[in-house]
Structure formats: C-alpha cells, structure tokens
Design an enzyme around this catalytic site. Structure first.
Site, PDB file in Angstrom:
ATOM      1  N   SER A 158       9.598  -7.462  18.130  1.00 28.68           N
ATOM      2  CA  SER A 158       9.770  -8.793  18.706  1.00 28.68           C
ATOM      3  C   SER A 158      10.285  -8.645  20.121  1.00 28.68           C
ATOM      4  O   SER A 158      11.060  -7.739  20.424  1.00 28.68           O
ATOM      5  CB  SER A 158      10.766  -9.583  17.864  1.00 28.68           C
ATOM      6  OG  SER A 158      11.344 -10.620  18.635  1.00 28.68           O
ATOM      7  N   LYS A 211      13.538  -6.368  14.790  1.00 24.86           N
ATOM      8  CA  LYS A 211      12.313  -6.703  14.069  1.00 24.86           C
ATOM      9  C   LYS A 211      11.289  -5.580  13.976  1.00 24.86           C
ATOM     10  O   LYS A 211      11.080  -4.827  14.916  1.00 24.86           O
ATOM     11  CB  LYS A 211      11.637  -7.894  14.748  1.00 24.86           C
ATOM     12  CG  LYS A 211      12.400  -9.173  14.600  1.00 24.86           C
ATOM     13  CD  LYS A 211      12.296  -9.740  13.214  1.00 24.86           C
ATOM     14  CE  LYS A 211      11.267 -10.855  13.224  1.00 24.86           C
ATOM     15  NZ  LYS A 211      11.085 -11.392  11.884  1.00 24.86           N
ATOM     16  N   GLU A 223      -0.805  -9.317   8.540  1.00 28.35           N
ATOM     17  CA  GLU A 223      -0.894 -10.760   8.804  1.00 28.35           C
ATOM     18  C   GLU A 223      -2.202 -11.125   9.490  1.00 28.35           C
ATOM     19  O   GLU A 223      -2.849 -12.125   9.162  1.00 28.35           O
ATOM     20  CB  GLU A 223       0.267 -11.209   9.693  1.00 28.35           C
ATOM     21  CG  GLU A 223       1.620 -11.126   9.027  1.00 28.35           C
ATOM     22  CD  GLU A 223       2.727 -11.335  10.045  1.00 28.35           C
ATOM     23  OE1 GLU A 223       3.095 -12.488  10.298  1.00 28.35           O
ATOM     24  OE2 GLU A 223       3.202 -10.335  10.625  1.00 28.35           O
ATOM     25  N   HIS A 235       2.836 -15.278 -11.780  1.00 30.20           N
ATOM     26  CA  HIS A 235       3.486 -16.391 -11.052  1.00 30.20           C
ATOM     27  C   HIS A 235       4.449 -15.878  -9.991  1.00 30.20           C
ATOM     28  O   HIS A 235       5.418 -16.555  -9.647  1.00 30.20           O
ATOM     29  CB  HIS A 235       4.227 -17.326 -12.015  1.00 30.20           C
ATOM     30  CG  HIS A 235       3.426 -17.723 -13.214  1.00 30.20           C
ATOM     31  ND1 HIS A 235       2.607 -18.819 -13.247  1.00 30.20           N
ATOM     32  CD2 HIS A 235       3.271 -17.110 -14.430  1.00 30.20           C
ATOM     33  CE1 HIS A 235       2.010 -18.902 -14.433  1.00 30.20           C
ATOM     34  NE2 HIS A 235       2.379 -17.866 -15.165  1.00 30.20           N
TER      35      HIS A 235
END
Ligand code: ARG
Length: 460
Positions: free
Chosen positions: A278, A284, A291, A157
């Site tokens: 970024s 970043k 992704e 979980h």
C-alpha cells in the site's frame, strides 16, 4: 470514384466517420497468420482444380509469404481504408505480384474467408488453453502431494464442518480444471470445420474442393451447408462458455487465497512476487493477483453475454453484426491465458501454513460428527447420538474447551455409552484417515486421486 476493392458500383468514397466506424483491421490483424494460411490453401486448391495454373498458384503463395514476412518484421503498411485484415493482405499481395493477386479471391467471399480465419484462430487458442490447463493441474497435483498430511477445516456455508486434508482440498480444483480441459478439447472438434467454399452464402459455380482446403489447414472436415457455414458463430459461443467456466473455477480458488491470506485465517503466506503493498499503510501485503483474477471473470462473462446477444435474432446468413465476434473473443482469450499462467505461478510459490490450519481445526468442533458416529457405533440411534453430541458441544463451548479437552467424566454426563476409546475417535487425524471411501478425504483415496490425475496428465 471510390477506390475500394468493392467500389465498382459506388460513385463516391466512404465518409470518414463511416470508415472509422466500420473498420476492423485495428484488431482483426491479429488473424493475419490465419488469413495467409487460409489463402495459401485456397490458391493451391484452385490450381489443383485447374482454376489457376500451378505457376500462378505458386506465385500467389510466394507473394503471401512475403506479405507475412512484412507483417512479422513490422514493415507491413496497414491501412484503415482497406477495412479489415483480409483486404489489407489482398491489396498488398496485388501490389507485390501485380494483377495476378486479383485472382486469389476466385470462388471465395470474405464471408467464408473470415469464418475460416476466425475458426483457425479460435482453434489455436483452445489448444493453448488446454495446454495451460494441464500445466496448472500439474501444479495442483504437485502441491497436493506435499500436503497429504496437512489437515485443515473443511467448510460448508463457510463455517467449520469436518477436517479434510489440504491435498484433498487442492485436488478438488484439479478435478474441476480437468473437466474444463475436456470441455475445451470437445469444443475443438466443432471449431475445426472449414467453411471455405461456402463463398458468400450459396456455394459457388467453380468446381472447388472444400475438403482439400480443410485438410490443408489441418481441420477435420469441410462444412455441410453453405448458409450455416458463413453465419454460424456457435463455435465462438461455446469457446466463450468454456472460458467462462475456467474463470469461475479460478475465481473460487482466488477467493480462498484472499480469505486464507487474511491474518484471522493465516493459512497461507502470499509469495512476494504475486502481492502488492500500500502507498500509505506500510504493513500491507495485498493479494492483488487473486483479486484481479476474481475481478476479470466479469470481462469473460461479459464477452459470452455480449456474443450471445450479437447472434440473437440474426436472420440468415452473414450480417455485418458478426464482425462484433472478434474483440470479445480476443479479450477473453488474453484474460484466460494470462490468468492460467498467473495462477500456476502463484500456486507454485504459495506458502501454506499447516500450523495455522491445525490451530483452526481445534476451534470449530470439527470432530462433532465423529462423536455422533462413535455413539451410533455403540448402538445409540443416530438421531439421538446427534442430539447428545449437540449438548456436549454446547457444554464444551460454555467451558471454552474443545470436545477432546473434556474429561471422560464430563462426557459421561451426556451418555453412558462414552468410553476411553472416545478420545481416539475425536482425533482429527482419525477423522480424516477413516474416510477412505471412493473420492473421500482419506489418505488412500487421495493417493488414488493423484495417481488417476497423473495418468490422465501423461496421456496425450
Ligand atoms: N470484417 C468482416 C467481418 O469481420 C469480414 C467480412 C465482411 N463481409 C462483408 N460482406 N462485409 O465480419
């Protein structure tokens, strides 16, 4: 009069809109090598059966080689008006060797021709997927070998559950990918069947030898039913399903990399080569490779779903709908190949942070099961031991401590069965080391898994 190869019965040419709508050469030219290989095998078989002379067959074969040369050098005149790769190749062949080129299509239809070309193409792709899967499994096993002593919280979980070794966690993916590889190899057996000789749908009156063509292109055998041979695309469905499961598995690890790269986890530092920054936030470092891979699963599932829909309800035999089989497969093929390569590169360079994993271990009561088992071993019924441990956890939590940070006196409040040896039982290393049953996270089990996977990788 129509100038098409099939234009004999037509008075007028194809409309420009229709020509653009119907052409497939812009993408099926990817099968040019397979088309030439299939045609060469067909021409030689025609000669063997006395339908062409040997000399005719050899001139056709030489012409086809020249066509392929032109394609490879980049001087081949691809023409949309010839619709697909098959008619482009045949047209050029006839330009190069004269009317003899027109004999190549004897006893053949584009329906069995395209099925053969596509099967050859899909078979090569599945071969490549299998090889890339093995390469990726090799990286998983190698990284596991470096981290047999690195422990991290195993989750259910997505909540801290029990400690596991990082090796065990990584090997879970190796086993998934091994099944993927076996699935691909099994599917290949059904792809490598030659449909040539089925002709348009009913077979042909020429004394062809389909088995000879099958052998010549490296396939195991020829079709059994001509109607099935020209209209079946379940080999594409199966391949796309294999691709979908591969992508599903990759996406699960992508998700973990993305989570683990978040500073709250901090279990991994992304390699610069597989991260991006970024344009506005200077701090970043984003896990874009993971992704994108997670996102690209959608394309592959889309291809599978699209193809399932194309074949649904199609009456026998060939229908032009089937031309819609290629783009989804090509797209999935590109996606799977690139994803497997990127994952192997990224995983190879991923920096694991055992210190951060260790810190996390001490924060989620991951040794609570150990305490319950400890009490059970002292004769406390497990249900009661579970309850006692739950109360100890609640107490420890209220004190801002881990279980192993409680004193024996504090623990004795919950059960008289507690003894000095409880602290050994509470060590995370102990929890992992004791799970040496088959397939468990214990070091002996992990070593066995690695040996088994290495043996499998060496076969073949
Ligand atoms: N380009 C076609 C395809 O991909 C080749 C077969 C065409 N056959 C036909 N009867 N129109 O399916």
């Amino acid at each position: 009069m129509s100038t098409k190869m099939w234009g004999g019965r037509f008075g007028e040419g194809t409309g420009a809109l229709m020509e653009a709508y119907s052409e497939s050469v812009s993408y099926d030219k990817r099968m040019c090598r397979q088309d030439v290989a299939g045609s060469k095998a067909h021409a030689r078989m025609l000669a063997r059966r006395g339908i062409l002379t040997n000399e005719e067959a050899e001139r056709i074969v030489a012409g086809l080689d020249q066509v392929l040369d032109e394609i490879e050098v980049g001087v081949f005149p691809w023409r949309v008006e010839f619709e697909d790769v098959h008619m482009n190749v045949e047209q050029r062949l006839t330009e190069l060797i004269g009317p003899l080129g027109g004999k190549l299509h004897t006893g053949r239809s584009r329906n069995d021709q395209v099925a053969l070309d596509f099967r050859l193409y899909v078979a090569e792709s599945l071969d490549v997927w299998g090889r890339l899967l093995r390469e990726l499994i090799t990286v998983f096993v190698a990284r596991a070998g470096e981290h047999q002593d690195t422990l991290l919280p195993g989750c259910t979980h997505l909540q801290p559950a029990q400690p596991v070794s990082l090796a065990h966690h990584l090997l879970a993916y190796a086993w998934m990918l091994k099944r993927d590889c076996e699935r691909v190899e099994d599917a290949l057996r059904r792809v490598r069947i030659s449909p040539l000789g089925a002709a348009a749908l009913a077979g042909t009156t020429y004394p062809l030898d389909p088995a000879m063509v099958a052998r010549a292109v490296g396939f195991s055998h020829a079709f059994a039913n001509s109607m099935d041979a020209v209209s079946d695309r379940d080999f594409v469905l199966e391949s796309l399903f294999c691709a979908s499961v591969v992508m599903a598995h990759l996406s699960r690890f992508c998700e973990e990399i993305i989570l683990w790269a978040n500073p709250r986890f901090g279990y991994v530092a992304l390699p610069d080569a597989y991260a991006t920054g970024s344009s506005i936030m200077p701090q970043k470092k984003n896990p874009d490779a993971a992704e994108l891979m997670r996102g690209r699963v959608g394309r592959v599932y889309g291809s599978l779903m699209g193809m399932l829909t194309v074949v649904k309800g199609l009456p026998l035999t060939y229908n032009r709908d089937l031309q819609e089989d290629k783009e989804p497969f090509f797209d999935a093929d590109d996606t799977v190949r690139a994803s497997l390569r990127v994952m192997a590169g990224m995983l190879g360079e991923l920096a694991f942070r055992p210190d951060r994993m260790r810190e996390a271990l001490a924060q989620g009561f991951l040794n609570a099961t150990e305490l319950a088992d400890y009490l059970a071993a002292k004769g406390v019924p497990f249900r009661e031991a579970h309850h006692i441990t739950g109360r100890a956890v609640a107490y420890a939590e209220s004190q801002g401590k881990a279980l192993e940070q409680l004193t024996l006196d504090e623990l004795l409040v919950f059960s008289p069965a507690m003894g000095d040896d409880v602290f050994e039982a509470l060590r995370y290393e102990t929890a992992v080391a004791r799970r040496n049953g088959p397939g468990g996270t214990g070091p002996e089990s992990v070593t066995t898994q690695m040996a088994e996977l290495s043996r499998w990788l060496q076969k073949r």
